[in-house]
Design a protein around this motif. Structure first.
Motif, mmCIF file in Angstrom:
data_model
loop_
_atom_site.group_PDB
_atom_site.id
_atom_site.type_symbol
_atom_site.label_atom_id
_atom_site.label_comp_id
_atom_site.label_asym_id
_atom_site.label_seq_id
_atom_site.Cartn_x
_atom_site.Cartn_y
_atom_site.Cartn_z
ATOM 1 N N ARG A 51 0.833 -1.214 0.000
ATOM 2 C CA ARG A 51 0.000 0.000 0.000
ATOM 3 C C ARG A 51 0.866 1.262 0.000
ATOM 4 O O ARG A 51 0.566 2.224 -0.703
ATOM 5 C CB ARG A 51 -0.927 -0.013 1.203
ATOM 6 C CG ARG A 51 -2.023 -1.041 1.090
ATOM 7 C CD ARG A 51 -2.925 -1.019 2.312
ATOM 8 N NE ARG A 51 -3.928 -2.067 2.236
ATOM 9 C CZ ARG A 51 -4.273 -2.836 3.234
ATOM 10 N NH1 ARG A 51 -3.718 -2.677 4.434
ATOM 11 N NH2 ARG A 51 -5.182 -3.771 3.084
ATOM 12 N N LEU A 52 1.925 1.249 0.805
ATOM 13 C CA LEU A 52 2.810 2.413 0.859
ATOM 14 C C LEU A 52 3.577 2.587 -0.448
ATOM 15 O O LEU A 52 3.772 3.717 -0.905
ATOM 16 C CB LEU A 52 3.784 2.292 2.037
ATOM 17 C CG LEU A 52 3.160 2.500 3.413
ATOM 18 C CD1 LEU A 52 4.140 2.115 4.513
ATOM 19 C CD2 LEU A 52 2.697 3.942 3.575
ATOM 20 N N GLU A 54 2.515 1.813 -3.355
ATOM 21 C CA GLU A 54 1.534 2.267 -4.341
ATOM 22 C C GLU A 54 1.150 3.729 -4.151
ATOM 23 O O GLU A 54 0.891 4.436 -5.126
ATOM 24 C CB GLU A 54 0.274 1.409 -4.266
ATOM 25 C CG GLU A 54 0.476 -0.017 -4.725
ATOM 26 C CD GLU A 54 -0.695 -0.925 -4.391
ATOM 27 O OE1 GLU A 54 -1.748 -0.419 -3.939
ATOM 28 O OE2 GLU A 54 -0.555 -2.146 -4.565
ATOM 29 N N ALA A 55 1.094 4.184 -2.908
ATOM 30 C CA ALA A 55 0.503 5.493 -2.633
ATOM 31 C C ALA A 55 1.477 6.572 -2.172
ATOM 32 O O ALA A 55 1.087 7.733 -2.070
ATOM 33 C CB ALA A 55 -0.579 5.333 -1.576
ATOM 34 N N SER A 56 2.710 6.210 -1.874
ATOM 35 C CA SER A 56 3.635 7.215 -1.349
ATOM 36 C C SER A 56 4.930 7.250 -2.142
ATOM 37 O O SER A 56 5.183 6.375 -2.970
ATOM 38 C CB SER A 56 3.962 6.908 0.122
ATOM 39 O OG SER A 56 4.890 5.844 0.207
ATOM 40 N N ASP A 57 5.724 8.251 -1.851
ATOM 41 C CA ASP A 57 7.055 8.316 -2.446
ATOM 42 C C ASP A 57 8.131 8.030 -1.394
ATOM 43 O O ASP A 57 9.282 8.367 -1.565
ATOM 44 C CB ASP A 57 7.285 9.672 -3.108
ATOM 45 C CG ASP A 57 7.230 10.821 -2.119
ATOM 46 O OD1 ASP A 57 6.869 10.597 -0.942
ATOM 47 O OD2 ASP A 57 7.538 11.956 -2.528
ATOM 48 N N TRP A 58 7.732 7.388 -0.309
ATOM 49 C CA TRP A 58 8.664 7.048 0.756
ATOM 50 C C TRP A 58 9.768 6.141 0.214
ATOM 51 O O TRP A 58 9.527 5.312 -0.664
ATOM 52 C CB TRP A 58 7.958 6.314 1.879
ATOM 53 C CG TRP A 58 7.086 7.151 2.753
ATOM 54 C CD1 TRP A 58 6.709 8.452 2.557
ATOM 55 C CD2 TRP A 58 6.462 6.735 3.959
ATOM 56 N NE1 TRP A 58 5.890 8.861 3.576
ATOM 57 C CE2 TRP A 58 5.724 7.827 4.452
ATOM 58 C CE3 TRP A 58 6.444 5.549 4.661
ATOM 59 C CZ2 TRP A 58 4.994 7.761 5.621
ATOM 60 C CZ3 TRP A 58 5.719 5.470 5.835
ATOM 61 C CH2 TRP A 58 5.005 6.579 6.309
ATOM 62 N N SER A 59 10.944 6.260 0.789
ATOM 63 C CA SER A 59 12.058 5.392 0.412
ATOM 64 C C SER A 59 11.795 3.971 0.896
ATOM 65 O O SER A 59 10.983 3.745 1.808
ATOM 66 C CB SER A 59 13.358 5.905 1.040
ATOM 67 O OG SER A 59 13.323 5.719 2.451
ATOM 68 N N ARG A 62 12.471 3.747 4.583
ATOM 69 C CA ARG A 62 11.401 4.282 5.438
ATOM 70 C C ARG A 62 10.224 3.313 5.513
ATOM 71 O O ARG A 62 9.646 3.095 6.580
ATOM 72 C CB ARG A 62 10.947 5.645 4.913
ATOM 73 C CG ARG A 62 9.941 6.312 5.807
ATOM 74 C CD ARG A 62 9.649 7.721 5.358
ATOM 75 N NE ARG A 62 8.661 8.345 6.224
ATOM 76 C CZ ARG A 62 8.084 9.503 5.984
ATOM 77 N NH1 ARG A 62 8.420 10.193 4.909
ATOM 78 N NH2 ARG A 62 7.188 9.995 6.807
ATOM 79 N N ILE A 63 9.873 2.722 4.382
ATOM 80 C CA ILE A 63 8.779 1.750 4.372
ATOM 81 C C ILE A 63 9.159 0.528 5.202
ATOM 82 O O ILE A 63 8.335 0.013 5.959
ATOM 83 C CB ILE A 63 8.410 1.357 2.926
ATOM 84 C CG1 ILE A 63 7.775 2.567 2.215
ATOM 85 C CG2 ILE A 63 7.470 0.153 2.902
ATOM 86 C CD1 ILE A 63 7.524 2.370 0.741
ATOM 87 N N ARG A 91 6.941 -0.883 -7.226
ATOM 88 C CA ARG A 91 6.556 0.538 -7.285
ATOM 89 C C ARG A 91 6.490 1.020 -8.725
ATOM 90 O O ARG A 91 5.596 1.787 -9.091
ATOM 91 C CB ARG A 91 7.533 1.383 -6.482
ATOM 92 C CG ARG A 91 7.224 2.873 -6.625
ATOM 93 C CD ARG A 91 8.090 3.723 -5.763
ATOM 94 N NE ARG A 91 7.441 3.847 -4.467
ATOM 95 C CZ ARG A 91 8.069 4.144 -3.352
ATOM 96 N NH1 ARG A 91 9.374 4.333 -3.343
ATOM 97 N NH2 ARG A 91 7.415 4.247 -2.218
ATOM 98 N N PRO A 96 2.710 5.542 -7.296
ATOM 99 C CA PRO A 96 1.827 6.700 -7.181
ATOM 100 C C PRO A 96 1.310 7.259 -8.503
ATOM 101 O O PRO A 96 0.306 7.935 -8.527
ATOM 102 C CB PRO A 96 2.683 7.750 -6.468
ATOM 103 C CG PRO A 96 3.725 6.973 -5.757
ATOM 104 C CD PRO A 96 3.963 5.754 -6.595
#
Length: 111
Positions: A51-52, A54-59, A62-63, A91, A96
């Motif tokens: 989910r992260l 798909e929806a975020s630009d986190w490294s 970080r994920i 990703r 995103p």
């Protein structure tokens, strides 16, 4: 457990919280879910990481921390085992942007 997916989860802590012995907790959990508790936790962490991604630009680092994998190396290994691709490849396919766009799909004027 899902509410605390990013924290350290052990069978003993969950069994204690459930007021059951470790062995009884494992047996009952496996009967209800069809899998051992830590396998279930790993799959929930992968789902949260998907989910992260798909929806975020986190490294990836970080994920990994946010979903309880602790290290990016551990995250990459487990994610690839469960999903079949690396987090970065996942990703690129589901990130995103909302769809899998290849360089040739973007056209000559778009990066």
């Amino acid at each position: 457990m899902i509410e605390n997916i990013g924290s350290s989860i052990t069978v003993q802590r969950v069994a204690d919280h459930s007021l059951l012995s470790r062995r009884t907790f494992i047996r009952r959990f496996a009967r209800e879910t069809g899998m051992p508790p830590m396998r279930w936790v790993a799959l929930q962490r992968v789902l949260s990481a998907r989910r992260l991604l798909e929806a975020s630009d986190w490294s990836v680092e970080r994920i990994a921390g946010a979903t309880g994998f602790r290290t990016a190396a551990n995250f990459r290994t487990i994610f690839r085992r469960e999903v079949g691709v690396t987090p970065t490849a996942y990703r690129k396919l589901h990130g995103p942007s909302g769809s899998a766009i290849t360089r040739t799909d973007r056209g000559p004027d778009r990066p």
